[in-house]
Design an enzyme around this catalytic site. Structure first.
Site, PDB file in Angstrom:
ATOM      1  N   LEU A 355       3.911   3.269   8.667  1.00 34.30           N
ATOM      2  CA  LEU A 355       4.601   2.056   9.104  1.00 34.30           C
ATOM      3  C   LEU A 355       5.796   1.776   8.213  1.00 34.30           C
ATOM      4  CD1 LEU A 355       1.556  -0.301   9.688  1.00 34.30           C
ATOM      5  CD2 LEU A 355       3.068   0.617  11.428  1.00 34.30           C
ATOM      6  N   GLY A 356       5.696   2.198   6.962  1.00 30.46           N
ATOM      7  CA  GLY A 356       6.803   1.925   6.058  1.00 30.46           C
ATOM      8  C   GLY A 356       6.462   2.377   4.661  1.00 30.46           C
ATOM      9  N   GLY A 358       6.869   0.918   0.938  1.00 36.03           N
ATOM     10  CA  GLY A 358       7.248  -0.269   0.182  1.00 36.03           C
ATOM     11  C   GLY A 358       7.417   0.083  -1.281  1.00 36.03           C
ATOM     12  N   GLY A 359       7.644  -0.944  -2.056  1.00 36.69           N
ATOM     13  CA  GLY A 359       7.832  -0.725  -3.476  1.00 36.69           C
ATOM     14  C   GLY A 359       6.618  -0.108  -4.148  1.00 36.69           C
ATOM     15  N   GLY A 361       3.995   1.680  -2.477  1.00 39.89           N
ATOM     16  CA  GLY A 361       3.336   2.805  -1.840  1.00 39.89           C
ATOM     17  C   GLY A 361       3.581   2.818  -0.348  1.00 39.89           C
ATOM     18  N   VAL A 363       2.542   2.624   3.689  1.00 41.09           N
ATOM     19  CA  VAL A 363       1.661   1.836   4.543  1.00 41.09           C
ATOM     20  C   VAL A 363       1.451   2.579   5.859  1.00 41.09           C
ATOM     21  CG1 VAL A 363       1.255  -0.401   5.572  1.00 41.09           C
ATOM     22  CG2 VAL A 363       2.698  -0.230   3.565  1.00 41.09           C
ATOM     23  N   ASP A 481       5.930 -12.868  -5.613  1.00 40.80           N
ATOM     24  CA  ASP A 481       6.889 -11.938  -5.021  1.00 40.80           C
ATOM     25  C   ASP A 481       7.260 -12.410  -3.610  1.00 40.80           C
ATOM     26  OD1 ASP A 481       8.600  -9.841  -5.150  1.00 40.80           O
ATOM     27  OD2 ASP A 481       7.091  -8.269  -4.945  1.00 40.80           O
TER      28      ASP A 481
END
Ligand SMILES: *[C@@H]1O[C@H](CO)[C@@H](O)[C@H](O)[C@H]1NC(C)=O
Ligand SMILES: *[C@@H]1O[C@H](CO)[C@@H](O)[C@H](O)[C@H]1NC(C)=O
Ligand SMILES: *[C@@H]1O[C@H](CO)[C@@H](O)[C@H](O)[C@H]1NC(C)=O
Length: 682
Positions: A355-356, A358-359, A361, A363, A481
């Site tokens: 799915l993506g 990220g910072g 890891g 997903v 965050d």
């Protein structure tokens, strides 16, 4: 007496003359006893390594050749000289998936960089001066973090930078293998020593950068080659050296040897004389190197490989679904997922399910049997020595949070060096994709700009989630965050706050349990975090303020490509407001379709929340009331007061001191909050 002076003068003039004639050149096979100008974290270790950065967080280190170097060829009419330099470096990071920013080879008009920020600013620049031609800085960056603000291509690249953080040219870290006739990837933060060559031809104006592992001779084809005239950047004289900085992770940056030559080829380093790297926790790098050095017969190596392969084959089936469970985890039974189930749900963590990234890891989307529930699985690699236990305890307690605007954490799973967090699947992904991406470049279902009504609804949802965390749950939870990329959208475009606690995983790593490192994202960090490490709900309010402005203005908090005036979102909104033009900052993608009152409320509330004095910010409870229209926003007055301390990097704004001149006494009735704003900004 007179003769003494004359003699002295003669000697002096000879020294000066000879230094002008001779081209600077030096070769250091290790730095033991070498005179370098060091500052910050930089030091020379006992065995002669130049250590640019150690595990001190968010600091910088500089190491320069102490004497100034002239890059102009005096004998042929001050034309730009050619130069050549090479060095061997090694960077270690506690985490395989992320690094400290990295090392920059620097040619600069000064050895000092006052006001420069650590982290992605490499100890060379700050938010206000990056990109300015007055810097006179040439850099070759070995960058292990991806900073989208600076157009970084990935988190493992080499770039040529002039005066700023956006590379003129960059490439993934790799070297040209003459044997394979292609580029082969390298990992900069692997801890393995590598060599970099930088060459500039003053006549052809060609700048070449070549990288290779130290076991490989200099490749024929450079990694980067750029035609660039440096005559505007080079002053006379310049300094050459290195700059390095750290962020929130434990890293070590070393230079093992360095050679430099003006108008000639830098002398090759003698690799066997370079100092040895210390053994790092990450394993057998030094061991395997000595094996190679000794020239261990190839047959032995292949035998070892073969047996490893066979053993692996046998063990693999058993290991495939192995996970780590320790006694203390037993009480978390219900929140624990079986690795096997997650593996099946995500089709073996298939890239198609991604799915993506990220910072922290990757997903993956998954479908959990038996009832085909849609989930999102975040795969985080971590160092098992870190505070996993505290982290899991937090994860589990966070799993007990239930709110319609919070992404539900269903549970976790742990394997060696890996952690899996299982969340409810969010059909529409993260909010930043909707508000930042150009319509043309966005994909699939994201090609719709959110309307103002939708945005206002999302903003209110996130505000109520933060209110719940700060005031309504059994403990005070600070998210730390808050940003648009951590706000997920479900099918009906409800905003849900996600990514709890991940920042904290890295936080537990440090030695001192009482000190917490600054975590979060540049551009959203409250300024007080630079002086106090205290985590307080008001830092979420600050980040929420930045978030409000992002959503209203449809741009990131720092936009390096923007003109100087618009670089920092908060500053830009403030200055537009001062001119009475606050609505000019509204996202053009909305095409003027919005409620003016709501828009003004969101913009002004964004500024209110980003006040540089934490106590002057509203509480989330007040924020929710303003957004719901239960209480009118107090009349905020721009103030005339003077600047106070430099805000933390990337925030820039929130400092009300730069507000425009007081708008005049005719708009006099000022509430107590406005008073506090007035008195606050100094
Ligand atoms: C890192 O180096 C600096 C400068 O030499 C030193 O003051 C600091 O204590 C070191 N930090 C660690 C964690 O070793
Ligand atoms: C090398 O790295 C680049 C960038 O990360 C990637 O696109 C490419 O697929 C990699 N190549 C190989 C052979 O792994
Ligand atoms: C840079 O690399 C190119 C391509 O290999 C080469 O032709 C050129 O001579 C190099 N220039 C310098 C300054 O090393």
């Amino acid at each position: 007496m007179f003769f003494k002076y004359l003699l002295f003068f003669l000697i002096l003039s000879r020294i000066v003359a000879s230094s002008q004639q001779e081209d600077v050149g030096f070769t250091y096979n290790g730095f033991r006893g070498v005179n370098m100008s060091l500052d910050g974290l930089a030091q020379i270790t006992q065995n002669g390594l130049l250590m640019l950065a150690n595990t001190t967080k968010r600091e910088v280190g500089h190491a320069f050749y102490p004497q100034p170097v002239s890059f102009l060829n005096k004998s042929s009419g001050n034309v730009l000289s050619s130069f050549s330099t090479t060095f061997v470096f090694a960077m270690f990071s506690e985490l395989a998936i992320a690094g400290g920013p990295g090392i920059v080879l620097v040619i600069s008009s000064s050895k000092k960089f006052p006001g420069a920020f650590p982290s992605s600013y490499f100890g060379l620049f700050n938010t206000t001066n990056t990109g300015k031609s007055s810097n006179h800085v040439i850099g070759v960056e070995l960058d292990t973090t991806q900073n989208k603000e600076f157009n970084d291509i990935n988190d493992n690249h080499v770039g040529i930078n002039i005066n700023g953080l956006i590379s003129l040219k960059s490439a993934p870290a790799s070297y040209f293998s003459d044997e394979e006739n292609q580029f082969v990837n390298l990992s900069l933060r692997s801890g393995n020593p590598m060599q970099l060559w930088v060459e500039y031809d003053g006549t052809e104006k060609q700048f070449n950068v070549t990288l290779a592992p130290i076991s490989i001779p200099k490749p024929k084809i450079p990694l980067l080659s750029l035609i660039i005239d440096l005559s505007q950047t080079i002053m006379d004289p310049m300094f050459v050296g290195f700059s390095s900085s750290t962020s929130a992770l434990d890293v070590y940056h070393f230079v093992l040897g360095w050679s430099f030559k003006m108008n000639g080829k830098a002398k090759e380093l003698s690799l066997s004389q370079l100092p040895k790297l210390p053994r790092m926790g990450m394993g057998s790098k030094t061991k395997s190197r000595t094996l190679v050095d000794i020239g261990f017969p190839v047959i032995c190596v292949s035998l070892v490989l073969l047996s490893i392969f066979i053993i692996q084959f046998i063990v693999r089936r058993k290991k495939k679904f192995a996970e780590v469970i320790e006694d203390w985890e037993l009480e978390y039974g219900p929140q624990r997922f079986k690795y096997k189930d997650l593996y099946i749900a995500t089709k073996g963590f298939n890239e198609k399910q991604l799915l993506g990234i990220g910072g922290f890891g990757k997903v993956y989307k998954g479908i959990l049997l038996p009832n085909s529930k849609e989930i999102a699985v975040k795969r985080v690699s971590h160092d098992s020595r870190q505070g996993v236990r505290e982290f899991i305890a937090e994860i589990v307690s966070i799993g007990k949070l239930h709110h319609r605007n919070i992404v539900t954490l269903l549970g976790y799973c742990r394997r060696k060096g890996e952690l899996f967090l299982v969340y409810d699947f969010m059909a529409n992904g993260s909010l930043d994709k909707f508000i930042f991406e150009n319509q043309s470049s966005s994909r699939m279902n994201n090609n719709k700009t959110l309307s103002w009504n939708q945005r206002f609804h999302i903003v209110k949802g996130v505000a109520s989630a933060l209110l719940y965390l700060h005031q309504e749950w059994e403990q005070v939870v600070v998210h730390r965050d808050v940003k648009s990329s951590n706000v997920m959208l479900d099918e009906e475009l409800n905003g849900k706050l996600g990514d709890f606690g991940l920042a904290r995983l890295y936080d537990h790593g440090g030695g001192d349990p009482k000190s917490t490192h600054v975590v979060g994202t540049f551009g959203y960090l409250a300024p007080e975090l630079s002086t106090t490490r205290k985590v307080n709900p008001s830092i979420d309010v600050f980040a929420f303020g930045v978030f409000l402005l992002e959503v209203a203005c449809g741009r990131r908090p720092i936009e390096p490509q923007a003109s100087e005036e618009c670089l920092v979102l908060v500053d830009w909104v403030i200055s537009s407001w001062c001119k009475g033009l606050i609505l000019e900052t509204v996202d053009p993608k909305l095409e003027m379709n919005y409620e003016v009152e709501e828009m003004e409320l969101v913009l002004k509330l964004g500024l209110f929340c980003t006040h540089s004095i934490p106590t002057a910010r509203p509480s989330m409870q007040q924020v929710v009331r303003y957004l719901e229209g239960e209480v009118p926003l107090p009349e905020l007055l721009p103030s005339l007061s003077q600047s106070h301390s430099m805000p933390l990097e990337g925030t820039g704004g929130g400092d009300f001191s730069i507000w425009c001149p007081y708008l005049g006494s005719s708009t006099s009735p000022s509430s107590s909050i406005a008073d506090s704003l007035l008195s606050g900004g100094r």
